[in-house]
Design an enzyme around this catalytic site. Sequence first.
Site, PDB file in Angstrom:
ATOM      1  N   HIS A 110       0.923  -1.915  -0.079  1.00  0.00           N
ATOM      2  CA  HIS A 110      -0.221  -0.131   0.278  1.00  0.00           C
ATOM      3  C   HIS A 110       0.604   0.956  -0.068  1.00  0.00           C
ATOM      4  CE1 HIS A 110       0.937   0.058   4.376  1.00  0.00           C
ATOM      5  NE2 HIS A 110       0.423   1.294   4.419  1.00  0.00           N
ATOM      6  N   HIS A 116       8.439  -1.806  -0.185  1.00  0.00           N
ATOM      7  CA  HIS A 116       8.873  -0.100  -0.132  1.00  0.00           C
ATOM      8  C   HIS A 116      10.074   0.724  -0.274  1.00  0.00           C
ATOM      9  CE1 HIS A 116       7.043   3.965   0.419  1.00  0.00           C
ATOM     10  NE2 HIS A 116       8.335   3.590   1.207  1.00  0.00           N
ATOM     11  N   ARG A 149      15.053   9.776  19.101  1.00  0.00           N
ATOM     12  CA  ARG A 149      15.298   9.863  16.950  1.00  0.00           C
ATOM     13  C   ARG A 149      15.928   8.269  16.531  1.00  0.00           C
ATOM     14  NH1 ARG A 149      14.664  15.008  15.693  1.00  0.00           N
ATOM     15  NH2 ARG A 149      14.771  15.893  16.775  1.00  0.00           N
TER      16      ARG A 149
END
Length: 536
Positions: A237, A298, A517
């Site tokens: 997706h 991806h 982070r």
Amino acid sequence: MGGPHNKKQVEYPGRFERCRRKDFRGFKLWVLERLNFQFQSPKQPKNRIRIENNLENSGLSNEKGPVSDSSSILHAPDGMVTSMEYPSLLQTGLSATPMDVSGKPSLCISVIGATGELAKSKIFPALFALYYSGFLPEVQHLLLPPLQIVYPLVSDCVTAYCLPQGGSKTNRIFYLSVPQEAVLDVTACLSSSAQTQKGWNRIIFEKPFGFDALSSYRMTQYLLSNFEEKQIYRIDHLLGRNLIENLTVLRFSNLVFEPLWSRTYIDNVQVILSEDLTKHLGRYFSGYGIIRDIVHSHILQTIALLAMEPPVSLDGEDIRNEKVKVLRSIRKLEPKDVILGQYRASGGAKVDTCLNGLTPTYFAAALYIDNARWDGVPFFIKTGLGLIKHQMEIRIQFRNVPGNVYRECMGHNMDRAVNELILRDVPDEAILVRVNNKVPGLGLQLDSSELNLLYKDKYNMEVPDSYEQLLLDVIDGDNHLFMRSDELEAAWNILTPILNEIDKENISVELYEMGGRGPVGAYYLWAKHGVRWVED
């Protein structure tokens, strides 16, 4: 087969045209709320929809005759098959409209695993949005009056059959929203019993596509023994985002970018996908981790689209031919160029107890593409969960201007003065170009400024959900954003050495604070390759 940019809407007269102009965001939220209510309601009736079928044409039969209402026609693991068919082909107790037996091809979309969270939250709303946007013609007898028929379609006990088609073509899409371990059994049943003989058949799979190179190869060989390559759509997706669709448009349709797209002018490329932890990951993620779930499909597909040579056309196969060349040219990953991390609880934060010690939730790496265009240019990956913010962007940093006469006016930190093309999807979709500019006023002081195209300011429209884009691509036969079998193999070849090292516990997993982070080691990795990690 259609290209990636030739989608056509269906013109609607009267009330359907007015519906198409509504606020689709509010409509989709309403659909999702109603679907949630139907799934959660303890008094939900066990509705069934039975549609008379022609056994010869549908192929959904057994030796004893039609399949009964109390069983699943495909015996899917969760006992669920849902069909959507047009034009005007579904007859139910709520609609007495005569059957349309015109010569136009019909389309049947079957969702196997329709009671799952994916179908409820993404697939069904995407199909409704496509209809109201004008891309699914003449389906109002299934979807209207508002959702009366879709409610029983998403219940636990549904049996749906295809209607007789006469001499017209029937095209079928099978969406497998099932666990990976159930895919082979379901596809075997679909191959032998559910394919139409008078049209095309396409089958959609959710990632991840295998657990490693060997399991993926075996799965691919099994699928290809039941379906042709052109029938298989491996869906991710994240690849349906507008950012990804726009990569090739920006590059190949703008002279200002295309001549610069090589090692001559580009210093490095950074692909960043970070997410704050907003939901429980579950046992699925614990089994696969971020490399198999995010990086394999991806991230590597994004790099392939960024780095590929110009295709001979926009045909899906031509684009996939160029993508696989890039993936095959990526240098073998070394452990020294990889940073793995896993988030840990801080204070009262909740941590997914399903995660084991070897499941990375963070991955950073430096990739190199060994071909003439990109030799020596590092492609940096940074993706992780439980970080300080949700961010999805691509940064293309250009080299310094040779012999720059303004060097003294830029101060000591020259790396802050590099030109950059920033393609941002989250938090706000934008295209940014960082250039050096004279600060107004007396004297000569330079500043690095951004030329900003912010989508929400420029375009007064809602960006479609990624599932809408990808489902429309499947309907149109546009496969350029779906991994082909050879792309799948090439991607596993890149990551398998690292996965093997993880299994042998030869790579340490650095813990990082949830909401922070990420691992400190990633900063050192960027610095080792001479690149500053930009923090916005």
